[in-house]
Design a protein around this motif. Structure first.
Motif, PDB file in Angstrom:
ATOM      1  N   SER A   1       0.011  12.735  51.260  1.00 24.18           N
ATOM      2  CA  SER A   1       1.136  12.436  52.156  1.00 24.18           C
ATOM      3  C   SER A   1       0.722  11.597  53.361  1.00 24.18           C
ATOM      4  O   SER A   1       1.579  11.112  54.110  1.00 24.18           O
ATOM      5  N   ASP A   2      -0.595  11.429  53.569  1.00 27.67           N
ATOM      6  CA  ASP A   2      -1.072  10.594  54.680  1.00 27.67           C
ATOM      7  C   ASP A   2      -0.949   9.110  54.366  1.00 27.67           C
ATOM      8  O   ASP A   2      -1.201   8.266  55.239  1.00 27.67           O
ATOM      9  N   THR A   3      -0.613   8.778  53.142  1.00 26.44           N
ATOM     10  CA  THR A   3      -0.422   7.364  52.783  1.00 26.44           C
ATOM     11  C   THR A   3       0.701   6.764  53.614  1.00 26.44           C
ATOM     12  O   THR A   3       1.772   7.364  53.757  1.00 26.44           O
ATOM     13  N   GLY A   4       0.448   5.592  54.179  1.00 26.75           N
ATOM     14  CA  GLY A   4       1.478   4.931  54.979  1.00 26.75           C
ATOM     15  C   GLY A   4       0.874   3.925  55.939  1.00 26.75           C
ATOM     16  O   GLY A   4      -0.321   3.606  55.876  1.00 26.75           O
TER      17      GLY A   4
ATOM     18  N   THR B   1      -1.356  -3.359  62.675  1.00 25.19           N
ATOM     19  CA  THR B   1      -1.047  -2.339  61.667  1.00 25.19           C
ATOM     20  C   THR B   1      -2.007  -2.429  60.489  1.00 25.19           C
ATOM     21  O   THR B   1      -2.380  -3.522  60.056  1.00 25.19           O
ATOM     22  N   ILE B   2      -2.390  -1.257  59.981  1.00 28.61           N
ATOM     23  CA  ILE B   2      -3.214  -1.170  58.790  1.00 28.61           C
ATOM     24  C   ILE B   2      -2.576  -0.153  57.845  1.00 28.61           C
ATOM     25  O   ILE B   2      -2.016   0.851  58.288  1.00 28.61           O
ATOM     26  N   PHE B   3      -2.644  -0.432  56.550  1.00 29.72           N
ATOM     27  CA  PHE B   3      -2.021   0.449  55.555  1.00 29.72           C
ATOM     28  C   PHE B   3      -3.095   1.295  54.888  1.00 29.72           C
ATOM     29  O   PHE B   3      -4.091   0.777  54.389  1.00 29.72           O
ATOM     30  N   LEU B   4      -2.880   2.609  54.886  1.00 28.87           N
ATOM     31  CA  LEU B   4      -3.808   3.544  54.259  1.00 28.87           C
ATOM     32  C   LEU B   4      -3.214   4.045  52.951  1.00 28.87           C
ATOM     33  O   LEU B   4      -2.082   4.536  52.920  1.00 28.87           O
ATOM     34  N   GLN B   5      -4.000   3.937  51.882  1.00 29.56           N
ATOM     35  CA  GLN B   5      -3.594   4.442  50.568  1.00 29.56           C
ATOM     36  C   GLN B   5      -4.553   5.566  50.172  1.00 29.56           C
ATOM     37  O   GLN B   5      -5.750   5.337  49.976  1.00 29.56           O
TER      38      GLN B   5
ATOM     39  N   TYR C   1       2.439   6.569  63.093  1.00 27.72           N
ATOM     40  CA  TYR C   1       2.407   6.637  61.628  1.00 27.72           C
ATOM     41  C   TYR C   1       3.817   6.400  61.105  1.00 27.72           C
ATOM     42  O   TYR C   1       4.796   6.924  61.633  1.00 27.72           O
ATOM     43  N   ASN C   2       3.911   5.579  60.044  1.00 28.84           N
ATOM     44  CA  ASN C   2       5.223   5.248  59.499  1.00 28.84           C
ATOM     45  C   ASN C   2       5.128   5.174  57.979  1.00 28.84           C
ATOM     46  O   ASN C   2       4.317   4.437  57.429  1.00 28.84           O
TER      47      ASN C   2
END
Length: 226
Positions: A124-127, A145-149, A70-71
């Motif tokens: 806060s899990d967004t990333g 990589t996949i981006f979670l909003q 996670y980044n």
């Protein structure tokens, strides 16, 4: 001498090109990792989300190593870390950073699925979530990589424009079909009218022949005997 030297170098160049191709071929057929077609996914705060990840290899695998990271702008951490002994074994986790995360995938029957489920989402899990796979058999590592909003609520997509476009396209197609049917109907009417006229002309000629009018081919009556 120069021509002989050029002739000698040509086979060497072809040999070098062939060896390079043989070297690059396994790389082009090597490990592939995918997190699906969508590069960004949205989820509502407090719900759960499945982060997909699958891999494929043309050479099979043994002791495959995988992990999720996670980044965000200020944080980097390893979420889970595990291995898969072979294609008949299930993944085994060596590390899990968050109890909210579970490994949902399986590697049996060529599923090669190492997706994770993240529950009780927080803002806060967004990333960025990256799925890493290392296959010792190929000595390569690949990642996706996949981006979670994480959002408060999902916005409804306004399909008005799409519906208008579909309505216009449907209307145009309907009009074209109507024009084609009308054209065939008119052609049918004209054909029937033409056949009727030809029938009337033919019938008129037959009547003239039977009535012995000029130009007809009626048989002449023999003179009456006194």
């Amino acid at each position: 001498m120069s021509r002989a030297g050029d002739r000698g170098r040509a086979p060497a160049r072809w040999l070098g090109t062939g060896l390079l191709g043989l070297f690059l071929l396994p790389m082009s057929l090597s490990l592939e990792v995918s997190v699906g077609k969508a590069t960004t996914i949205y989820a509502v705060n407090g719900t759960e989300i499945l982060l997909p990840c699958t891999f494929s290899s043309c050479f099979g695998f043994e002791n495959l190593h995988f992990w999720w990271s996670y980044n965000s702008s200020d944080t980097f951490k390893i979420l889970i870390d595990g291995t898969v002994k072979n294609e008949k074994a299930d993944p085994k986790l060596k590390l899990k950073d968050d109890d909210r995360i579970t490994l949902e995938g399986t590697t049996k029957e060529k599923a090669n699925n190492i997706s994770i489920l993240l529950r009780d989402l927080e803002f806060s899990d967004t990333g960025k979530y990256t799925c890493h796979v290392n296959n010792p058999k190929e000595k390569v590592e690949h990642q996706a990589t996949i981006f979670l909003q994480v959002v408060d609520k999902l916005e409804k997509v306004d399909n008005t424009v799409t519906l208008i476009i579909l309505g216009v396209v449907g209307g145009v197609i309907g009009l074209l079909v109507f024009v084609l049917l009308l054209k065939k109907f008119i052609a049918f009417i004209l054909k029937k009218t033409r056949e009727k006229k030809e029938c009337l002309v033919s019938s008129s000629g037959n009547d003239n022949t039977e009535n012995g009018l000029p130009g007809s081919k009626a048989e002449e009556k023999p003179p009456t005997k006194v």
